[in-house]
Write an enzyme that holds these catalytic residues in place. Structure first.
Site, short mmCIF file in Angstrom:
data_model
loop_
_atom_site.label_atom_id
_atom_site.label_comp_id
_atom_site.label_asym_id
_atom_site.label_seq_id
_atom_site.Cartn_x
_atom_site.Cartn_y
_atom_site.Cartn_z
N ASP A 77 0.86 -1.18 0.00
CA ASP A 77 0.00 0.00 0.00
C ASP A 77 0.90 1.23 0.00
O ASP A 77 1.97 1.22 0.60
CB ASP A 77 -0.90 0.00 1.24
CG ASP A 77 -1.93 -1.11 1.21
OD1 ASP A 77 -2.44 -1.42 0.12
OD2 ASP A 77 -2.24 -1.66 2.28
N ASP A 111 -7.09 -1.42 -4.53
CA ASP A 111 -8.17 -1.07 -3.60
C ASP A 111 -9.12 -0.06 -4.23
O ASP A 111 -10.34 -0.15 -4.07
CB ASP A 111 -7.58 -0.47 -2.32
CG ASP A 111 -6.70 -1.44 -1.56
OD1 ASP A 111 -6.94 -2.66 -1.65
OD2 ASP A 111 -5.75 -0.99 -0.89
#
Length: 196
Positions: A128, A142
C-alpha cells in the site's frame, strides 16, 4: 448459439477482461514505483499534506486487521475471484461488465502480492502506498474494488439486472409487485386465507 450471440459474448468477455487487466497492470506498475521511491519513514507529502505517498507492507486486511491470517485472505480472494468470474458469464450489459472487471482486477492485484511477495507464497504482504487523512493507506487495486462496488450499487439502485432487464420488468412478468412489498402482500394473503 447464433453468430450474433457469439459476437456479443466475445465483446462482453473483452470488456470484462479489459476492465480487469487495466487496473491490475496499473496497480502492479505503481507498486514497483512505490517500492523504488517511497518509504514508511519518509513519506512524500503533496497537495498541502492532503495526499501523501508512504510505503506500507500490509499482511492483514484493511486497517491491518488479521495480520496472522495472511493465507486465509489469500484463499478468500482466490475463491471470490473465481465466484465473480463464474457469475460474470451472465452479464449482458456494459455497466455490469465494468463492475465485474474492476472487482476482478482489483482483487487480483492484491492477490498477486499475497501469492508472490515475501516472505512466502500465499503469505506475502500487500504493498500500500497512497495515504489520505483519516483513512488507511491503500493502493490502485483497492481503488478499483471501491469503484466497482460503487458502480454495482448504482446498478442495483437503478434496478438493472445482469442480463440488462429492469427489476420492474421482471416483476411485471411474474405479476407480483417488486421489492419487499410483493413478498409482504403474498404473506398477508396466505395468512388471511389461513385464518378464514
Amino acid at each position: 448459439m447464433s453468430e450474433l450471440d457469439e459476437v456479443r459474448s466475445r465483446r462482453r468477455f473483452g470488456l470484462i477482461a479489459g476492465m480487469a487487466v487495466l487496473p491490475l497492470a496499473v496497480d502492479l506498475a505503481t507498486k514497483q514505483i512505490a517500492l523504488a521511491n517511497f518509504s514508511p519513514a519518509d513519506p512524500v507529502s503533496t497537495l498541502g499534506g492532503f495526499l501523501k505517498f508512504t510505503l506500507i507492507s500490509n499482511s492483514g486486511a484493511a486497517f491491518s486487521v488479521g495480520e496472522d491470517a495472511t493465507w486465509l485472505f489469500s484463499a478468500a480472494k482466490l475463491i471470490v475471484i473465481t465466484g465473480m468470474l463464474w457469475i460474470a458469464r451472465r452479464v449482458r450489459v456494459p455497466l455490469w461488465g465494468v463492475v465485474f472487471g474492476l472487482l476482478v482486477g482489483g482483487a487480483a492485484g492484491n492477490l498477486v502480492d499475497r501469492v508472490f511477495r515475501p516472505p512466502s507464497p500465499f503469505q506475502g504482504a500487500v504493498i500500500d502506498w497512497i495515504q489520505l487523512p483519516y483513512w488507511p493507506v491503500f493502493n490502485i487495486a483497492d481503488m478499483a474494488v471501491v469503484c466497482g462496488g460503487a458502480l454495482a450499487m448504482v446498478a442495483v439502485f437503478r434496478g438493472i439486472n445482469l442480463d440488462g432487464s429492469l427489476v420492474s420488468e421482471k416483476s411485471a412478468e411474474t405479476g407480483k409487485p417488486s421489492g419487499p412489498e410483493g413478498k409482504n402482500a403474498d404473506d398477508g394473503k396466505g395468512k388471511g386465507q389461513g385464518v378464514n
